[in-house]
Write an enzyme that holds these catalytic residues in place. Structure first.
Site, PDB file in Angstrom:
ATOM      1  N   LYS A   1     -30.365  61.590  66.003  1.00 40.24           N
ATOM      2  CA  LYS A   1     -31.890  61.689  66.369  1.00 40.24           C
ATOM      3  C   LYS A   1     -32.285  63.461  66.139  1.00 40.24           C
ATOM      4  CE  LYS A   1     -32.280  57.027  68.254  1.00 40.24           C
ATOM      5  NZ  LYS A   1     -31.465  56.537  68.957  1.00 40.24           N
TER       6      LYS A   1
ATOM      7  N   ASP B   1     -22.940  59.615  75.369  1.00 32.36           N
ATOM      8  CA  ASP B   1     -23.338  59.311  74.289  1.00 32.36           C
ATOM      9  C   ASP B   1     -24.796  59.961  74.272  1.00 32.36           C
ATOM     10  OD1 ASP B   1     -25.003  58.614  72.086  1.00 32.36           O
ATOM     11  OD2 ASP B   1     -24.604  56.395  72.208  1.00 32.36           O
TER      12      ASP B   1
ATOM     13  N   TYR C   1     -27.308  51.646  74.722  1.00 35.81           N
ATOM     14  CA  TYR C   1     -26.882  51.182  73.303  1.00 35.81           C
ATOM     15  C   TYR C   1     -26.185  52.115  72.647  1.00 35.81           C
ATOM     16  CZ  TYR C   1     -28.489  50.468  68.522  1.00 35.81           C
ATOM     17  OH  TYR C   1     -28.044  50.145  67.069  1.00 35.81           O
TER      18      TYR C   1
END
Ligand SMILES: *Cc1c(COP(=O)(O)O)cnc(C)c1O
Length: 457
Positions: free
Chosen positions: A295, A267, A172
């Site tokens: 995050k 990522d 994702y």
């Protein structure tokens, strides 16, 4: 949060029925206030939420509205408490309401919330990261992981003068158009958009392949010689179960990119600052060309970032011709939270302590699973873990996860909540351990999770 790997359309009917039955069970715990708030929220927001997975659609029932958190615990609107393994989907590596993060935020916020001009705090966080991460030389702050990925892809395209992007099924990368793509039919064909509203022109330059499959990548580079700008992947895929890759595969990606003049993007929005300060790049000691963060980097505030060599980052505006900007980029309050959190992460043996207690927790759970012979496997890497229901095996690609196993997870999920344990509400989501999860909390949590497993099987 903008979470939401694409949940395959799973036997929705069975799920709905299961969800309904469990919804009844849940109401016995006293979640009336959450239910009322969710009903009200339906009037304001599509589906009652501001990010889809929060709606509890895959596990059924009503989402818990959270009132507060402290350390490893959260309390819902009805004052039920839970040991939390969602940790806001990963950012809270110090746990909830960490005193040093709160203090830093309070101090800075008193001076104003945003200026749209540079502040000293951006330098401070930039320096802190670059001095302690040997895999990037220059960084740009943005406001979310999605924005970091979107910008990193634009940078890769700008730097190479090529358009095509390879991504993998089971990773994702946020909700930018070019990433909302699923595999089309046949090997190395272009993807199809996985969301309504994404024009074919946005998805037609994205090639979607399987993880752990070197051959299809070689084929893609043959078919699209000198057209591929980059390969992007989560080096530790943790948004669709936990699909740990062999180091050999990651090394292969690096080599094939270098050989073909393409860039490798890690990522690291989840793995960054989680598997050590240098993330997955440091864990495997592989040098990608561009790394994205999110995050943890913002200490629970909206921050994302992307970094690379000075040379490649020189393509970014105003130094270069690749445009990227943000009104709230490098926001001082968010920077302060990030500085406080990453400073704590840099303390001696922070990651050893975190991984040690995580290992103890996994060991207790694995022993219980083995002693009962439950059909579930606990996969883990550092402080990230995931329960795989179904046959035990290596989980490496998205297709290794059978959608039917989610029905078992959904039953398990309800028992978790009844036992006072909160996970992200989908069986495709991983769990996170924070430094605030003390050994005693983890022992208690492992007992509760074991109990939930016994009730499930
Ligand atoms: C969460 C996540 C994103 C998106 O970040 P947002 O802040 O939700 O936009 C991108 N990539 C990965 C690997 C993620 O885990």
């Amino acid at each position: 949060m903008g979470k939401g790997h694409f949940e395959p359309d799973k036997s929705t009917k069975i799920q709905f029925i299961t969800g309904f039955r469990l919804f009844r069970t849940a109401s016995k715990m006293g979640t009336e206030k959450s239910q009322q708030l969710f009903e009200e929220a339906q009037n304001y927001f599509p589906g009652g939420v501001n990010s889809p997975v929060r709606a509890f659609k895959s596990v059924g029932g009503t989402p818990l509205f959270i009132d507060r958190g402290e350390g490893c615990r959260i309390w819902d609107a009805d004052d039920n408490s839970y040991i939390d393994f969602c940790c806001s989907w990963g950012p809270l590596i110090l746990g909830h309401a960490n005193p040093s993060v709160l203090k830093a935020v309070e101090k800075v916020i008193a001076k104003g919330t945003s200026f749209g001009a540079p502040t000293r705090l951006e330098n401070e966080l930039g320096k802190l990261i670059l001095e302690n991460n040997s895999y990037i030389e220059s960084i740009r702050f943005v406001s979310s992981g999605t924005e970091a990925v979107m910008s990193a892809i634009r940078l890769a395209r700008g730097a190479t003068g090529r358009d095509k992007v390879i991504k993998f099924d089971g990773c994702y990368h946020g909700h930018a158009d070019a990433m909302l793509v699923k595999s089309g039919s046949g090997l190395a064909t272009f993807g199809m958009s996985s969301s309504s509203g994404v024009p074919e022109s946005s998805s037609s330059d994205t090639i979607v392949l399987d993880l752990a499959d070197q051959e299809s990548i070689e084929l893609a580079f043959q078919n699209f010689e000198n057209e591929i700008a980059c390969i992007i992947l989560e080096p530790i895929p943790a948004n669709n179960g936990l699909l740990i890759q062999e180091k050999e595969f990651l090394v292969f990606l690096k080599e094939i990119c270098t050989k073909n003049g393409a860039l490798l993007i890690f990522d690291e929005v989840i793995s960054g600052f989680r598997l050590g300060f240098e993330g997955a790049a440091g864990w495997y000691d592989i040098q990608p060309d561009i790394i994205t963060y999110g995050k943890i980097i913002g200490g629970g505030m909206p921050v994302g970032a992307y970094g690379s060599t000075k040379e490649i980052m020189q393509h970014i505006s105003p130094a270069g011709a690749v445009y990227q900007a943000g009104t709230l980029s490098g926001n001082p309050v968010a920077m302060a939270a990030g500085i406080a959190q990453l400073t704590a992460c840099l303390e001696d043996s922070f990651y050893n302590a975190l991984d040690d207690k995580a290992d103890r927790f996994y060991e207790q759970l694995r022993q219980h699973i083995a002693s009962k012979g439950h059909q579930v496997q606990l996969n883990s890497m550092g402080s990230i873990f995931w329960f795989a229901f179904g046959a035990s095996k290596d989980y490496r690609k998205a297709s290794d996860i059978k959608p039917e196993t989610m029905d078992i997870f959904n039953v398990f999920y309800r028992h978790l909540l009844e036992n006072g344990v909160y996970f992200g509400p989908s069986g495709y989501e991983v769990g996170f351990i924070s430094i605030a999860h003390e050994n005693e909390d983890l022992r208690q949590a492992a007992d509760a999770i074991s109990n939930a497993l016994d009730q499930t099987f």
